[in-house]
Design a protein around this motif. Structure first.
Motif, mmCIF file in Angstrom:
data_model
loop_
_atom_site.group_PDB
_atom_site.id
_atom_site.type_symbol
_atom_site.label_atom_id
_atom_site.label_comp_id
_atom_site.label_asym_id
_atom_site.label_seq_id
_atom_site.Cartn_x
_atom_site.Cartn_y
_atom_site.Cartn_z
ATOM 1 N N ARG A 154 0.827 -1.209 0.000
ATOM 2 C CA ARG A 154 0.000 0.000 0.000
ATOM 3 C C ARG A 154 0.860 1.256 0.000
ATOM 4 O O ARG A 154 0.532 2.240 -0.674
ATOM 5 C CB ARG A 154 -0.923 0.003 1.222
ATOM 6 C CG ARG A 154 -1.781 1.254 1.350
ATOM 7 C CD ARG A 154 -2.688 1.432 0.133
ATOM 8 N NE ARG A 154 -3.887 0.630 0.236
ATOM 9 C CZ ARG A 154 -4.789 0.517 -0.737
ATOM 10 N NH1 ARG A 154 -4.595 1.157 -1.880
ATOM 11 N NH2 ARG A 154 -5.854 -0.235 -0.590
ATOM 12 N N GLU A 155 1.957 1.242 0.746
ATOM 13 C CA GLU A 155 2.861 2.397 0.742
ATOM 14 C C GLU A 155 3.470 2.605 -0.632
ATOM 15 O O GLU A 155 3.633 3.745 -1.082
ATOM 16 C CB GLU A 155 3.949 2.205 1.801
ATOM 17 C CG GLU A 155 3.430 2.338 3.223
ATOM 18 C CD GLU A 155 4.391 1.784 4.264
ATOM 19 O OE1 GLU A 155 4.083 1.939 5.463
ATOM 20 O OE2 GLU A 155 5.426 1.199 3.884
ATOM 21 N N ASP A 157 1.978 1.851 -3.413
ATOM 22 C CA ASP A 157 0.891 2.430 -4.205
ATOM 23 C C ASP A 157 0.819 3.940 -3.983
ATOM 24 O O ASP A 157 0.659 4.722 -4.932
ATOM 25 C CB ASP A 157 -0.450 1.804 -3.812
ATOM 26 C CG ASP A 157 -0.582 0.355 -4.262
ATOM 27 O OD1 ASP A 157 0.173 -0.067 -5.170
ATOM 28 O OD2 ASP A 157 -1.445 -0.354 -3.701
ATOM 29 N N VAL A 158 0.917 4.344 -2.722
ATOM 30 C CA VAL A 158 0.857 5.772 -2.392
ATOM 31 C C VAL A 158 2.031 6.507 -3.013
ATOM 32 O O VAL A 158 1.871 7.582 -3.606
ATOM 33 C CB VAL A 158 0.834 5.968 -0.857
ATOM 34 C CG1 VAL A 158 1.017 7.448 -0.499
ATOM 35 C CG2 VAL A 158 -0.469 5.446 -0.269
ATOM 36 N N ASN A 168 -2.745 14.590 -1.661
ATOM 37 C CA ASN A 168 -3.325 13.620 -0.725
ATOM 38 C C ASN A 168 -4.781 13.310 -1.023
ATOM 39 O O ASN A 168 -5.210 12.158 -0.944
ATOM 40 C CB ASN A 168 -3.176 14.131 0.703
ATOM 41 C CG ASN A 168 -1.738 14.076 1.187
ATOM 42 O OD1 ASN A 168 -0.815 13.828 0.423
ATOM 43 N ND2 ASN A 168 -1.540 14.324 2.477
ATOM 44 N N ILE A 171 -5.006 11.076 -4.080
ATOM 45 C CA ILE A 171 -4.526 9.729 -3.759
ATOM 46 C C ILE A 171 -5.600 8.964 -2.977
ATOM 47 O O ILE A 171 -5.868 7.787 -3.253
ATOM 48 C CB ILE A 171 -3.219 9.805 -2.949
ATOM 49 C CG1 ILE A 171 -2.080 10.349 -3.821
ATOM 50 C CG2 ILE A 171 -2.840 8.423 -2.410
ATOM 51 C CD1 ILE A 171 -0.793 10.623 -3.064
ATOM 52 N N LEU A 175 -7.331 5.455 -4.269
ATOM 53 C CA LEU A 175 -7.128 4.211 -3.524
ATOM 54 C C LEU A 175 -8.316 3.843 -2.626
ATOM 55 O O LEU A 175 -8.263 2.827 -1.935
ATOM 56 C CB LEU A 175 -5.859 4.321 -2.667
ATOM 57 C CG LEU A 175 -4.545 4.490 -3.437
ATOM 58 C CD1 LEU A 175 -3.371 4.610 -2.465
ATOM 59 C CD2 LEU A 175 -4.311 3.338 -4.408
ATOM 60 N N VAL A 182 -4.006 8.301 3.983
ATOM 61 C CA VAL A 182 -2.919 8.687 3.075
ATOM 62 C C VAL A 182 -1.802 9.357 3.865
ATOM 63 O O VAL A 182 -0.618 9.051 3.682
ATOM 64 C CB VAL A 182 -3.425 9.630 1.966
ATOM 65 C CG1 VAL A 182 -2.247 10.177 1.140
ATOM 66 C CG2 VAL A 182 -4.408 8.911 1.060
ATOM 67 N N HIS A 185 0.215 6.839 5.712
ATOM 68 C CA HIS A 185 1.115 6.089 4.827
ATOM 69 C C HIS A 185 2.326 6.938 4.430
ATOM 70 O O HIS A 185 3.455 6.435 4.383
ATOM 71 C CB HIS A 185 0.370 5.636 3.574
ATOM 72 C CG HIS A 185 -0.586 4.512 3.809
ATOM 73 N ND1 HIS A 185 -0.235 3.347 4.462
ATOM 74 C CD2 HIS A 185 -1.897 4.367 3.469
ATOM 75 C CE1 HIS A 185 -1.283 2.534 4.513
ATOM 76 N NE2 HIS A 185 -2.300 3.134 3.918
ATOM 77 N N ILE A 186 2.097 8.217 4.172
ATOM 78 C CA ILE A 186 3.209 9.086 3.768
ATOM 79 C C ILE A 186 4.198 9.260 4.920
ATOM 80 O O ILE A 186 5.417 9.248 4.706
ATOM 81 C CB ILE A 186 2.674 10.447 3.269
ATOM 82 C CG1 ILE A 186 1.932 10.248 1.942
ATOM 83 C CG2 ILE A 186 3.826 11.445 3.089
ATOM 84 C CD1 ILE A 186 1.264 11.502 1.418
#
Length: 218
Positions: A154-155, A157-158, A168, A171, A175, A182, A185-186
Motif C-alpha cells: 500500500r505504501e 501504491d501511495v 493527498n 490519492i 485508492l 494517506v 502512509h506518507i
C-alpha cells in the motif's frame, strides 16, 4: 503561460502548437533541434518547455541533454518531457537536480487532451507529473531495490501516485481510503526512507526521486 516546443516530428510539433493555442496558451516558438530549442529559450524566456527525448542528430538523448542545459541556464524553467517509450536512465538524468516543475509523459498521453493539459498546468505550477505507465514500469523493474524494499504494497501504491503528481486528496480518492490514511502512509514512507522532518529538502520530492531512480540509502 509562455511555451516553447522542441519536437522533430512536424505533425506532432504543429499539432501540439494548435492544441495549446486553442486553449489560449501562448506558444512563443516551435523548434526541431536541440540548438534551436536552447536559442528559443534564451530569446523568449518561456515559462514551460515541452521537449522530445529523442532529437537530431542521433535521436538518442539530445532532448534530455538540452532540457538539462536549459534548466541550468534558467533554473525556474518548467519542463515537460515527451517520450515514445519508458526510458528510465533519461528520466532520472533529468530528475537528478530535483523534481519540481518537471514532467515525464509518454507521447500517447498527448491524445488524451484533458490529462495532457492537467499535467502541463501541474508542471507549470511547480509540481511534478510522471506518466502512470512510466511509474508502473519502473515499479515492476525495481520491486525490492534498497530502502524501497521496506515499503508495504500500500505504501508503494501511495508513493507511485505521489510520483504521478497527485496530492493527498486525489490519492485518497484513487485508492478508496481516507485522507488521514494517506497521511499516515506518507509518514511511514518518510520514516522508512530515512527522510527526517528537519531535512532541508522537500521530503515528498526526495521520496519520489528515490522511487524513480530505484535507489535509496542502504
Amino acid at each position: 503561460m509562455r511555451i516553447v516546443i522542441a519536437e522533430d516530428d512536424p505533425l506532432l510539433r504543429e499539432g501540439l502548437a494548435l492544441l495549446l493555442r486553442a486553449e489560449s496558451l501562448d506558444v512563443v516558438s516551435t523548434t526541431d533541434t536541440p540548438e534551436s530549442f536552447l536559442a528559443a529559450v534564451a530569446e523568449h524566456d518561456p515559462d514551460v518547455a515541452i521537449v522530445d527525448v529523442r532529437m537530431p542528430p542521433t535521436h538518442t538523448n539530445e532532448g534530455i541533454v538540452a532540457a538539462v542545459e536549459a534548466r541550468r541556464c534558467r533554473p525556474g524553467l518548467a519542463v515537460l518531457v515527451l517520450s515514445a517509450y519508458v526510458e528510465q536512465a533519461f528520466a532520472t538524468e533529468l530528475l537528478a537536480a530535483g523534481a519540481d516543475r518537471l514532467g515525464y509523459l509518454l507521447k500517447e498521453r498527448v491524445g488524451r487532451v484533458e490529462e495532457f493539459l492537467t499535467a502541463l498546468h501541474r508542471v507549470a505550477g511547480g509540481g511534478t507529473a510522471v506518466d502512470p505507465e512510466v511509474v508502473g514500469q519502473l515499479l515492476a523493474r525495481n520491486p525490492h531495490t534498497s530502502a524501497l524494499g521496506r515499503l508495504s504494497p500500500r505504501e508503494r501504491d501511495v508513493l507511485a501516485l505521489m510520483a504521478e503528481g497527485l496530492g493527498n486528496a486525489a490519492i485518497a480518492e484513487r485508492l478508496f481510503i481516507t485522507e488521514g490514511g494517506v497521511h499516515k502512509h506518507i509518514r511511514s514512507i518518510f520514516a522508512k526512507l530515512d527522510l527526517a522532518p528537519d531535512d532541508r529538502a522537500d521530503r515528498r520530492v526526495t521520496a519520489v526521486l528515490r522511487y524513480l531512480k530505484g535507489a535509496g540509502p542502504n
